[in-house]
Design a protein around this motif. Structure first.
Motif, PDB file in Angstrom:
ATOM      1  N   THR A   1      33.009  13.683 -21.873  1.00 49.01           N
ATOM      2  CA  THR A   1      33.694  12.399 -21.677  1.00 49.01           C
ATOM      3  C   THR A   1      32.771  11.222 -21.978  1.00 49.01           C
ATOM      4  OG1 THR A   1      35.222  13.284 -20.026  1.00 49.01           O
ATOM      5  CG2 THR A   1      34.788  10.920 -19.941  1.00 49.01           C
TER       6      THR A   1
ATOM      7  N   GLN B   1      30.064  11.130 -23.864  1.00 49.69           N
ATOM      8  CA  GLN B   1      29.732  11.040 -25.285  1.00 49.69           C
ATOM      9  C   GLN B   1      30.909  10.533 -26.116  1.00 49.69           C
ATOM     10  OE1 GLN B   1      27.068  14.348 -26.826  1.00 49.69           O
ATOM     11  NE2 GLN B   1      27.655  15.199 -24.846  1.00 49.69           N
ATOM     12  N   GLN B   2      32.113  10.863 -25.696  1.00 49.66           N
ATOM     13  CA  GLN B   2      33.285  10.440 -26.453  1.00 49.66           C
ATOM     14  C   GLN B   2      33.656   8.988 -26.200  1.00 49.66           C
ATOM     15  OE1 GLN B   2      36.361  13.203 -25.353  1.00 49.66           O
ATOM     16  NE2 GLN B   2      35.801  14.680 -26.929  1.00 49.66           N
ATOM     17  N   HIS B   3      33.453   8.494 -24.980  1.00 49.47           N
ATOM     18  CA  HIS B   3      34.030   7.198 -24.601  1.00 49.47           C
ATOM     19  C   HIS B   3      33.021   6.167 -24.101  1.00 49.47           C
ATOM     20  CE1 HIS B   3      37.959   9.077 -25.022  1.00 49.47           C
ATOM     21  NE2 HIS B   3      37.551  10.048 -24.225  1.00 49.47           N
TER      22      HIS B   3
ATOM     23  N   ALA C   1      30.023  11.905 -31.871  1.00 52.21           N
ATOM     24  CA  ALA C   1      30.349  12.094 -30.456  1.00 52.21           C
ATOM     25  C   ALA C   1      30.753  13.532 -30.219  1.00 52.21           C
ATOM     26  CB  ALA C   1      31.482  11.157 -30.057  1.00 52.21           C
TER      27      ALA C   1
ATOM     28  N   GLU D   1      32.886  16.507 -29.433  1.00 56.65           N
ATOM     29  CA  GLU D   1      34.303  16.763 -29.610  1.00 56.65           C
ATOM     30  C   GLU D   1      34.583  18.208 -29.229  1.00 56.65           C
ATOM     31  OE1 GLU D   1      36.598  14.690 -30.330  1.00 56.65           O
ATOM     32  OE2 GLU D   1      35.458  12.937 -31.001  1.00 56.65           O
TER      33      GLU D   1
END
Length: 760
Positions: A342, A344-346, A405, A407
């Motif tokens: 989470t 790393q993605q956001h 990022a 995934e």
């Protein structure tokens, strides 16, 4: 009149272990002179104003101690003699109530309570010798607190200027214990870089597992320049005869002005969430008492669903739950893995402070720590890991390509989608609501994924990770698990709370059945008209073995009018199917009271009333239609099989564990070694024309050739594996065993089950 350095006196300011260097800098900024680190605190010199400022403004300190005397320790008399040299009526009035705290140890004194008594006697005698009344001791609500530290050969007697520990700010409800003290929360914020970020007006502070809001409140107070001691109602120095009320009032007035100005300028950029509604309610109440109503945005929610509140990077900081709030390893692994994904993605470009007692699991985050600090939460050694999350606007300011990022693993996600398309059609045609979606189809993603649809329409994923062999790089295995967990959540589109993760290792004895958590959340599924309770959290298995679905349906179809025996019954799901199929009676045996209670709930859920026996009833006892018996199945079978007229059953299900050395049974059970006599004993209870279904999930299992000679044993494994379990090797092996026509049962003389024997 302005005080001068000549008016200084020594102080020792205590703090949590690991915070000493931060406290040195803080006290120096407050005016302390010559501040130096000591174990568990900082020694310095200070004016009275600086001592007051330390009490009022220190965010990191626990106590502000004014040393009165340091002396050599020999025995308890040395404490009395040293205290007798202090003129106590010069320190506090005889009408003031006092309390004594003793810490540390010394070889000459057996316990701290006795040391405290000797100090109390010296103080009381000192007042009497000076012609004053004896002061009273009040450990609950004293006016004066004295601190005696025993350090092997040396003792130090101090006056506690703060009184109660400085972590008690005054905004937390009394009687409510918090997992994180307020001064430790400030140390975490300082180490995580919040003092630098808070000067940027738009930089948010986010706690995805905020509990009662301590980190957010302390962070907001720091940003608003609010003195942490401003809400406290009492201080230890107020009954001290050298206290200067006018000076203290001036400092309070100054702190009040700074607080008003800070709150007026403070933006609502503090965000917290927690899964527990009670925690969010407590956080809101604490924020209101702290004067921060409307400044903190708090919501009930899962940390894994966290999203950045705006385009400006800030600080994510958290103290993830452990102990009572999150009891078992698997949930921690899931939490750390998905939280890392989470972030790393956001949250590219943000800072992340992670305070944990389980730093051994920190690699599950998939992030590289830029700094690691050792701190203590009480007596618990912890680590604070600071991360600079890659990506975001900062990474691309000069046109650089940001790091990719995290995934969901695309190859894993594609296989999952393919399986869902194929198996989903089969499940719908077959009326199956709980099925295996994936089972290590790709060797590098060694997990099993089971999909459960509950009767109330909820979808849950039960993910089991197979322990990687020692030849596999742990970092690579963890990276793949993160990708797999993220893939399950993304492809199945389920909230994190309905994704349940377990680590499946080679089990010994009954360990696969042992409790792993205390959540006790039960859900109901429907299988061919039978309602069954499942538990996704507390045990390695859920209460229903999905690979046995076809054999349960087979039993249901064959049970009409028959007497059914379920050995090693677990939660008795097969007995429910037999009852639903019209069985004349069912008898279910297991050693575990926990699972027999579960079995009883399963039967009652389907309106089949049962009776549970804590010990095997005597042979010949008339049992109710549906009976549950706590028994060692091996001993029970042996006893019943050797009766002149053994009880007879038309349909028997025998699904023993692969291995068991439970303390509740005699000897051990190794199914490869012991299945021969076990099946022979069971066949003695099988009525003519009846069927024994024997199943085992022992890999490489081979049926005893003698059994095939004595009985009609037909391998029906292929018929008991549905479409979702048709992957080699088979999840189990299963035989339908019947008596041969005209055949007789073998003698049981010298037959031993679970006997100790030497093996090559």
């Amino acid at each position: 009149m302005q005080e001068t350095p000549a008016d200084t006196f020594p102080l020792f300011v205590t703090c949590s272990r690991g915070v000493e260097p931060l406290l040195v800098a803080e006290l120096t900024a407050l005016g302390a002179i010559g501040a130096g680190e000591k174990r568990g605190g900082v020694a310095c010199s200070a004016t009275l104003e600086t001592a007051y400022r330390a009490c009022l403004w220190s965010r990191l300190a626990s106590r502000v101690l004014l040393p009165l005397k340091t002396f050599a320790l020999g025995d308890a008399q040395a404490i009395y003699d040293a205290a007798g040299e202090i003129v106590w009526p010069d320190l506090f009035a005889s009408h003031s109530r006092f309390a004594i705290e003793v810490a540390g140890r010394t070889p000459g004194i057996a316990n701290t309570h006795f040391a405290g008594l000797k100090l109390k006697d010296a103080i009381v005698d000192g007042f009497r010798a000076a012609g004053f009344e004896r002061p009273s001791v009040d450990t609950d609500d004293p006016d004066i607190r004295l601190h005696l530290h025993l350090d092997r050969e040396q003792g130090t007697l101090s006056l506690d200027l703060a009184g109660e520990s400085l972590h008690r700010r005054g905004y937390r409800a009394r009687g409510v214990e918090a997992p994180l003290k307020e001064n430790l929360a400030c140390a975490i914020l300082v180490r995580s870089g919040w003092p630098e970020l808070m000067t940027q007006a738009d930089a948010p502070l986010v706690d995805p597992m905020c509990g009662s809001g301590t980190l957010l409140i302390e962070g907001a107070w720091m940003a608003a320049d609010i003195a942490p001691g401003l809400l406290r109602e009492r201080w230890g120095f107020e009954a001290w005869l050298d206290h200067k009320p006018a000076l203290w009032q001036r400092l309070l007035t100054e702190a009040g002005r700074r607080r008003a100005a800070g709150l007026a300028a403070l933006q609502a950029r503090f965000y917290g969430r927690d899964l527990e509604p009670r925690a969010i309610a407590a956080a809101k109440a604490n924020a209101e008492r702290a004067g921060l109503a409307g400044k903190l945005q708090l919501e009930i929610g899962d940390a894994i669903d966290l999203r950045a509140p705006g385009p400006v990077p800030g600080l994510v900081v958290t103290n993830p739950p452990y102990g009572e709030r999150l009891a078992h390893e698997a949930e921690l692994v899931k939490l750390y893995s998905l939280l890392g994904v989470t972030l790393q993605q956001h949250f590219g470009g943000w800072r992340f402070g992670f305070f944990t007692a389980r730093d051994d699991l920190a690699q599950r985050l998939g992030l590289r720590a830029t700094k690691i600090s050792s701190l203590y939460n009480g007596a618990i050694p912890c680590k604070l890991l600071r991360f600079d999350i890659p990506g975001g606007a900062a990474a691309t300011a000069e046109g650089a390509t940001p790091p990719a990022a995290a995934e969901p693993a695309e190859d894993f996600a594609n296989r999952l989608r393919k399986n869902i398309r194929h198996l989903g059609k089969w499940a719908k045609r077959s009326g199956v609501s709980c099925w295996r979606v994936y089972d290590a189809d790709l060797p590098e993603y060694a997990v099993a994924v089971d999909l459960y649809e509950t009767v109330d329409g909820e979808r849950h994923a039960h993910v089991q990770e197979y322990a990687a062999p020692k030849t596999v790089d742990p970092a690579r295995a963890e990276k793949r698990l993160r990708g797999a967990l993220a893939g399950v959540q993304s492809v199945l589109e389920i909230p994190p709370a309905r994704l349940h993760y377990k680590l499946r290792q080679s089990q010994k004895g009954t360990s696969q059945y042992q409790r792993q958590s205390e959540a006790e959340r039960l859900h109901v599924i429907d299988e061919y008209g039978c309602k069954l309770y499942v538990n996704f959290d507390d045990y390695l298995d859920t209460g229903v073995f999905l690979d046995h679905r076809p054999i349960r349906l087979r039993i249901q179809k064959e049970a009409a009018g028959k007497r059914f025996l379920n050995l090693f019954c677990y939660t008795a799901s097969a007995s429910v199917h037999a009852a639903r199929g019209g069985a004349a009676s069912t008898l279910s045996l297991d050693m575990s009271n926990t699972y027999l209670d579960w079995a009883q709930r399963n039967l009652l859920l389907n309106d089949f009333h049962s009776q549970q026996y804590e010990r095997p009833p005597l042979p010949g006892t008339k049992l109710p239609k549906h009976a549950l018996v706590r028994a060692d199945c091996l001993a029970w079978l042996e006893t019943r099989a050797e009766l002149p007229t053994p009880p007879q059953f038309d349909l028997i299900f025998l699904d023993p564990p692969t291995f068991s050395n439970s303390k509740k049974m005699e000897g051990t059970l190794d199914i490869q070694r012991d299945h021969g006599p076990l099946i022979r004993y069971t066949m003695a209870l099988l009525a003519p024309g009846g069927t024994l279904y024997f199943s085992t999930n022992r890999h490489g299992f081979k049926l005893d050739a003698l059994l095939e000679g004595q009985f009609e044993a037909r391998d029906i494994t292929a018929q008991t594996l549905d479409e979702d379990f048709k992957r080699p090797p088979p999840a189990h092996k299963c035989w339908a065993i019947r008596r041969r026509e005209g055949g007789s049962l073998p003698s049981f003389t010298n037959v031993a089950v679970g006997a100790d024997e030497d093996e090559d």
